[in-house]
Scaffold this motif. Structure first.
Motif, mmCIF file in Angstrom:
data_model
loop_
_atom_site.group_PDB
_atom_site.id
_atom_site.type_symbol
_atom_site.label_atom_id
_atom_site.label_comp_id
_atom_site.label_asym_id
_atom_site.label_seq_id
_atom_site.Cartn_x
_atom_site.Cartn_y
_atom_site.Cartn_z
ATOM 1 N N ASN A 67 45.844 4.504 -14.745
ATOM 2 C CA ASN A 67 45.036 5.172 -15.765
ATOM 3 C C ASN A 67 45.924 5.386 -16.995
ATOM 4 O O ASN A 67 46.770 6.279 -17.015
ATOM 5 C CB ASN A 67 44.516 6.500 -15.217
ATOM 6 N N ASP A 68 45.738 4.533 -18.004
ATOM 7 C CA ASP A 68 46.636 4.552 -19.164
ATOM 8 C C ASP A 68 46.694 5.910 -19.844
ATOM 9 O O ASP A 68 47.778 6.389 -20.215
ATOM 10 C CB ASP A 68 46.211 3.488 -20.188
ATOM 11 N N ARG A 69 45.539 6.515 -20.015
ATOM 12 C CA ARG A 69 45.498 7.804 -20.712
ATOM 13 C C ARG A 69 46.257 8.885 -19.933
ATOM 14 O O ARG A 69 47.038 9.641 -20.518
ATOM 15 C CB ARG A 69 44.038 8.226 -20.911
ATOM 16 N N LEU A 70 46.033 8.923 -18.640
ATOM 17 C CA LEU A 70 46.732 9.898 -17.799
ATOM 18 C C LEU A 70 48.230 9.624 -17.811
ATOM 19 O O LEU A 70 49.039 10.543 -17.943
ATOM 20 C CB LEU A 70 46.192 9.847 -16.365
ATOM 21 N N ARG A 71 48.603 8.357 -17.640
ATOM 22 C CA ARG A 71 50.027 8.008 -17.606
ATOM 23 C C ARG A 71 50.726 8.393 -18.910
ATOM 24 O O ARG A 71 51.803 8.995 -18.898
ATOM 25 C CB ARG A 71 50.192 6.507 -17.336
ATOM 26 N N GLU A 72 50.091 8.067 -20.023
ATOM 27 C CA GLU A 72 50.689 8.405 -21.327
ATOM 28 C C GLU A 72 50.799 9.912 -21.519
ATOM 29 O O GLU A 72 51.782 10.412 -22.082
ATOM 30 C CB GLU A 72 49.855 7.772 -22.446
ATOM 31 N N SER A 73 49.791 10.644 -21.035
ATOM 32 C CA SER A 73 49.839 12.112 -21.129
ATOM 33 C C SER A 73 50.982 12.675 -20.296
ATOM 34 O O SER A 73 51.707 13.578 -20.735
ATOM 35 C CB SER A 73 48.510 12.714 -20.645
ATOM 36 N N LEU A 74 51.157 12.126 -19.091
ATOM 37 C CA LEU A 74 52.243 12.583 -18.222
ATOM 38 C C LEU A 74 53.607 12.289 -18.839
ATOM 39 O O LEU A 74 54.510 13.141 -18.812
ATOM 40 C CB LEU A 74 52.149 11.909 -16.848
ATOM 41 N N VAL A 75 53.753 11.104 -19.397
ATOM 42 C CA VAL A 75 55.013 10.735 -20.048
ATOM 43 C C VAL A 75 55.315 11.705 -21.186
ATOM 44 O O VAL A 75 56.433 12.210 -21.321
ATOM 45 C CB VAL A 75 54.964 9.284 -20.578
#
Length: 209
Positions: free
Chosen positions: A12-20
Motif C-alpha cells: 500500500n504505497d500511501r501507507l508505506r510512504e506515511s510510515l516512512v
C-alpha cells in the motif's frame, strides 16, 4: 543513542510512504529502505542490515510469510514485525512459525507501533492485544488437549475452580450427582492428582482453562 534502523515491505504505497515519513521524523528511528513487495527481501536485508523489518503479509509476488523466511535465512538476528490487517489464527501462526518476532495490526496507533519496534529491538515479542489473546487461548487449548480432557470435563473443572461442590456442579450442568462425581474422578486421573484442591492448583498453574 543510535537510531533503530528499519526496512519496510508494504504494497500500500500511501501507507508505506506515511510510515516512512512518520518514522524518519520520530527521534530514535531511521528507515533505510522501503519496498512494495518482498520478492528480493533477502538481498535487501543483506545490503542494509536493518535492526527491524516491518513486513506486510498480503503482497504481490511472494507473500509476507515467505518474506519472513527469506529475511531470517539471510539475517537471522534481524527482528521482523508483521504489520497486517489479518487477525485469523492461521496467518498468525504461519508467520510465527516462519520466524516473525512480533505481530501488529494496521489499526494500531503510530505511538503503539513505535513502542513495538523498540520492544522487538530490545528482544521482546510485541503483539496487538487481540493477537496476544489468540496466542494465549491457543496455548490453553494445547494444555487442555494435552490431558485429553473432554469439553464436559472442562466445564466441570471450571466450576470446581469457582468453588462448586459435586452437588452444585450436578445442578449447574443438569446432570446426576453420580455423573458429576464420575467426571471429577476422570479429571483427577487425567491430571494425575488425588483431590479437587490439587486439580484446581494444577489447572491454575498450567493455565489449562
Amino acid at each position: 543513542m543510535n537510531s533503530i534502523s528499519l526496512v519496510l515491505f508494504e504494497d500500500n504505497d500511501r501507507l508505506r510512504e506515511s510510515l516512512v515519513f512518520l518514522l524518519n521524523n520520530t527521534e530514535g528511528f531511521s528507515v533505510l529502505a522501503d519496498y512494495n513487495n518482498c520478492n528480493d527481501a533477502a538481498s535487501a536485508v543483506r545490503i542494509y542490515k536493518p535492526d527491524v523489518v516491518l513486513m506486510d503479509i498480503d503482497m504481490p509476488g511472494k507473500t509476507g510469510v515467505e518474506g519472513v523466511r527469506m529475511v531470517k535465512e539471510a539475517m537471522p538476528f534481524t527482528a521482523v514485525i508483521m504489520f497486517t490487517v489479518f487477525e485469523d489464527e492461521d496467518k498468525l501462526f504461519e508467520c510465527l512459525c516462519a520466524g516473525a518476532n512480533g505481530y501488529m495490526l494496521k489499526k494500531t496507533p503510530p505511538g503503539k507501533l513505535f513502542e513495538a519496534i523498540q520492544e522487538v529491538k530490545d528482544g521482546g515479542a510485541p503483539m496487538s492485544p487481540s493477537i496476544a489473546r489468540k496466542v494465549l487461548n491457543s496455548f490453553k487449548h494445547i494444555r487442555s488437549t494435552q490431558y485429553n480432557l473432554t469439553p464436559r470435563e472442562l466445564d466441570v473443572l471450571q466450576l470446581l475452580i469457582k468453588g462448586y461442590s459435586s452437588k452444585m456442579i450436578a445442578s449447574e450442568l443438569t446432570i446426576s450427582f453420580d455423573t458429576a462425581r464420575s467426571h471429577l474422578k476422570n479429571i483427577y486421573t487425567k491430571l494425575h492428582v488425588n483431590c479437587g484442591k490439587e486439580a484446581i492448583s494444577k489447572a491454575l498453574i498450567e493455565r489449562i482453562l
